[in-house]
Write an enzyme that holds these catalytic residues in place. Sequence first.
Site, PDB file in Angstrom:
ATOM      1  N   CYS A  43     -13.011   5.995 -27.694  1.00 53.72           N
ATOM      2  CA  CYS A  43     -14.007   6.755 -27.807  1.00 53.72           C
ATOM      3  C   CYS A  43     -14.860   6.887 -26.461  1.00 53.72           C
ATOM      4  O   CYS A  43     -16.113   6.415 -26.304  1.00 53.72           O
ATOM      5  CB  CYS A  43     -15.135   5.955 -28.617  1.00 53.72           C
ATOM      6  SG  CYS A  43     -14.295   5.663 -30.463  1.00 53.72           S
ATOM      7  N   GLU A  44     -14.299   7.604 -25.620  1.00 58.51           N
ATOM      8  CA  GLU A  44     -14.662   8.036 -24.458  1.00 58.51           C
ATOM      9  C   GLU A  44     -14.081   9.315 -24.089  1.00 58.51           C
ATOM     10  O   GLU A  44     -12.986   9.779 -24.163  1.00 58.51           O
ATOM     11  CB  GLU A  44     -14.330   7.121 -23.188  1.00 58.51           C
ATOM     12  CG  GLU A  44     -14.478   5.761 -23.006  1.00 58.51           C
ATOM     13  CD  GLU A  44     -15.925   5.280 -22.830  1.00 58.51           C
ATOM     14  OE1 GLU A  44     -16.574   6.072 -22.397  1.00 58.51           O
ATOM     15  OE2 GLU A  44     -16.470   4.337 -23.688  1.00 58.51           O
ATOM     16  N   TYR A  53       0.013  -1.109 -12.048  1.00 55.83           N
ATOM     17  CA  TYR A  53      -1.418  -1.209 -12.461  1.00 55.83           C
ATOM     18  C   TYR A  53      -1.935  -0.481 -13.854  1.00 55.83           C
ATOM     19  O   TYR A  53      -2.658  -0.144 -14.127  1.00 55.83           O
ATOM     20  CB  TYR A  53      -2.247  -0.454 -11.466  1.00 55.83           C
ATOM     21  CG  TYR A  53      -2.230  -0.996 -10.301  1.00 55.83           C
ATOM     22  CD1 TYR A  53      -2.617  -2.383  -9.934  1.00 55.83           C
ATOM     23  CD2 TYR A  53      -1.188  -0.403  -9.096  1.00 55.83           C
ATOM     24  CE1 TYR A  53      -2.252  -3.014  -8.689  1.00 55.83           C
ATOM     25  CE2 TYR A  53      -1.274  -1.154  -8.095  1.00 55.83           C
ATOM     26  CZ  TYR A  53      -1.547  -2.299  -7.597  1.00 55.83           C
ATOM     27  OH  TYR A  53      -1.388  -2.939  -6.518  1.00 55.83           O
ATOM     28  N   GLY A  98       0.656  -1.308  -0.142  1.00 60.63           N
ATOM     29  CA  GLY A  98       0.063   0.059  -0.102  1.00 60.63           C
ATOM     30  C   GLY A  98       0.734   1.408  -0.003  1.00 60.63           C
ATOM     31  O   GLY A  98       0.350   2.389  -0.088  1.00 60.63           O
ATOM     32  N   GLU A 101       3.946  -6.491   1.487  1.00 62.70           N
ATOM     33  CA  GLU A 101       3.562  -6.922   0.097  1.00 62.70           C
ATOM     34  C   GLU A 101       3.537  -5.744  -0.752  1.00 62.70           C
ATOM     35  O   GLU A 101       2.384  -5.494  -1.262  1.00 62.70           O
ATOM     36  CB  GLU A 101       2.205  -7.727  -0.014  1.00 62.70           C
ATOM     37  CG  GLU A 101       2.049  -9.160   1.109  1.00 62.70           C
ATOM     38  CD  GLU A 101       0.702  -9.392   0.911  1.00 62.70           C
ATOM     39  OE1 GLU A 101      -0.436  -8.699   0.970  1.00 62.70           O
ATOM     40  OE2 GLU A 101       0.460 -10.682   1.075  1.00 62.70           O
ATOM     41  N   PRO A 102       4.511  -5.073  -1.067  1.00 59.28           N
ATOM     42  CA  PRO A 102       4.445  -3.783  -1.854  1.00 59.28           C
ATOM     43  C   PRO A 102       4.445  -4.177  -3.427  1.00 59.28           C
ATOM     44  O   PRO A 102       4.870  -5.274  -3.855  1.00 59.28           O
ATOM     45  CB  PRO A 102       5.848  -3.346  -1.629  1.00 59.28           C
ATOM     46  CG  PRO A 102       6.702  -4.345  -1.225  1.00 59.28           C
ATOM     47  CD  PRO A 102       6.065  -5.439  -0.546  1.00 59.28           C
ATOM     48  N   GLY A 103       3.550  -3.374  -4.056  1.00 56.33           N
ATOM     49  CA  GLY A 103       3.438  -3.570  -5.575  1.00 56.33           C
ATOM     50  C   GLY A 103       3.758  -2.221  -6.140  1.00 56.33           C
ATOM     51  O   GLY A 103       4.782  -2.005  -6.426  1.00 56.33           O
ATOM     52  N   ARG A 104       2.752  -1.208  -5.976  1.00 51.74           N
ATOM     53  CA  ARG A 104       3.061  -0.122  -6.602  1.00 51.74           C
ATOM     54  C   ARG A 104       4.313   0.744  -6.344  1.00 51.74           C
ATOM     55  O   ARG A 104       5.085   1.190  -7.372  1.00 51.74           O
ATOM     56  CB  ARG A 104       1.703   0.794  -6.202  1.00 51.74           C
ATOM     57  CG  ARG A 104       1.641   2.348  -6.673  1.00 51.74           C
ATOM     58  CD  ARG A 104       0.841   3.231  -6.077  1.00 51.74           C
ATOM     59  NE  ARG A 104      -0.664   2.619  -6.254  1.00 51.74           N
ATOM     60  CZ  ARG A 104      -1.493   2.651  -7.054  1.00 51.74           C
ATOM     61  NH1 ARG A 104      -1.159   3.503  -8.088  1.00 51.74           N
ATOM     62  NH2 ARG A 104      -2.750   1.974  -6.949  1.00 51.74           N
TER      63      ARG A 104
HETATM   64  C1  LIG Z   1      -3.068  -5.027  -3.917  1.00 50.62           C
HETATM   65  C2  LIG Z   1      -2.499  -5.539  -2.764  1.00 50.62           C
HETATM   66  C3  LIG Z   1      -1.274  -5.262  -2.551  1.00 50.62           C
HETATM   67  C4  LIG Z   1      -0.172  -4.362  -3.024  1.00 50.62           C
HETATM   68  O1  LIG Z   1      -0.765  -3.106  -2.787  1.00 50.62           O
HETATM   69  P1  LIG Z   1       0.139  -1.830  -3.562  1.00 50.62           P
HETATM   70  O2  LIG Z   1      -0.831  -0.597  -3.196  1.00 50.62           O
HETATM   71  O3  LIG Z   1       0.259  -1.994  -4.940  1.00 50.62           O
HETATM   72  O4  LIG Z   1       1.482  -1.896  -2.763  1.00 50.62           O
HETATM   73  C5  LIG Z   1      -0.711  -6.075  -1.416  1.00 50.62           C
HETATM   74  N1  LIG Z   1      -1.379  -6.783  -0.725  1.00 50.62           N
HETATM   75  C6  LIG Z   1      -2.748  -7.148  -1.093  1.00 50.62           C
HETATM   76  C7  LIG Z   1      -3.751  -8.053  -0.128  1.00 50.62           C
HETATM   77  C8  LIG Z   1      -3.270  -6.567  -2.215  1.00 50.62           C
HETATM   78  O5  LIG Z   1      -4.867  -6.615  -2.551  1.00 50.62           O
END
Ligand SMILES: *Cc1c(COP(=O)(O)O)cnc(C)c1O
Length: 423
Positions: free
Chosen positions: A352-353, A381, A247, A285-288
Amino acid sequence: MRTEPGVDDLLSLFPPGTHTDDDGTLVVGGCRLDDVADEFGTPAIVVDEYALRRRAREYLNAFRSRWLRSDVAFASKSFPCTAIQRVMVEEGLHLDVAGGGEIVTAIKAGADPDRLLLHGNAKTDEELELAIEHGLGLVVIDNFDDIDRLERLLPRGSRQRCLVRVIPGVEAATHASQATGHARSKFGLLPDAAREAIARVEHSPLLHLEGVHTHVGSQLLDVDQLAAAVAPIAALGTFETYDLGGGLGARYTYDEHPPRVDDYADAMIAQARALLPADSRLIVEPGRSLVARNACTLYRVTTVKRGVLTHVAVDGGMGDNLEVSLTGQRFEATLVARVGGGETVTVVGRHCESGDQLVDGVALRDPAVGDLLAVPVTGAYCYTMANQYNGARRVPVVLARDGAARLVVRRDTWQDLVSRDVD
Ligand SMILES: *Cc1c(COP(=O)(O)O)cnc(C)c1O
């Protein structure tokens, strides 16, 4: 009124190390973006591979140096292609996979199944069968039906390690579509239900309760909100593993100042020291915040139309970037050959939006048909939500490293667009 950003401000949104060549052209991962466009076409997502690796290492060091037993699991859903997952695996990260499709790409990337963690609030039999077949390390129980399904599908004598997902009850200051930790959330169980699920898993001969999981939301810019994830799971008892979710926000615009990874780790670990057993294992669990800054999207300007607004239209849009319409995320942009400001324009896509805008109000210097435009911070994303709306061919992914550019996902062909039409 925003003050007009300078060239250095713009470069600071791109992967670290991005600079301009002698003639002013943008260079990412040692590759001139005009050369990348010539070779692979547009639109295209360009990832700086070394910058991505450094960020993964920064994350792992930040947590390992503060908490002995900690693991970083890349949230694959933010950029779920084989090459990106492989980079994360090579850097020592675990992978969090949301559903069957990401199990498939993770396995293809060479991930050790024991280091995969399966999420999903609506897992199907098929997905759990895939998880069982590959021997996934951890399944995150989101609801009681997950327990029923696993008990029905697991072979006798096996023991699936599980985490139980708990709703932390945190109202995160982010876009509604990115808040997952409030009491009305569809993800996970409220604390009382979570206790019941924990008891069921503990008594199941086929399941092993390894710990608890929680996740507050995405694009969070306040470490206190992120750290607020710890107390609700600490309150559920003593476990082997506590998964604190992801997050942490990324910096999309000049005026945003997300916490540094070290500040994030400080805040999380301070809470962990106060509330969790010292010998437990932590997962984040980092993504973004891992991938966003380390990629940009390259487009070609197709028309410049002057009216009430000046519309600069490009050959992509919501087919390769849904963040703008889905979460209202603001992006910046620059011409590749002439970095920095000039005339304020609206950058729009080809779909087309009317909502198909990439940037609402950004200064470009003398935009003209045929120019290349780069939008930074598109690593998270964007690829993952790429779609074929208006017959768009989904974007390719190019890894740039030390001046060499390598195609890792090809663009859809025209033929791909009809390949599933069986009649
Ligand atoms: C989406 C998600 C993440 C990653 O979130 P980011 O904002 O991308 O870091 C981690 N854990 C869970 C369960 C998620 O759904």
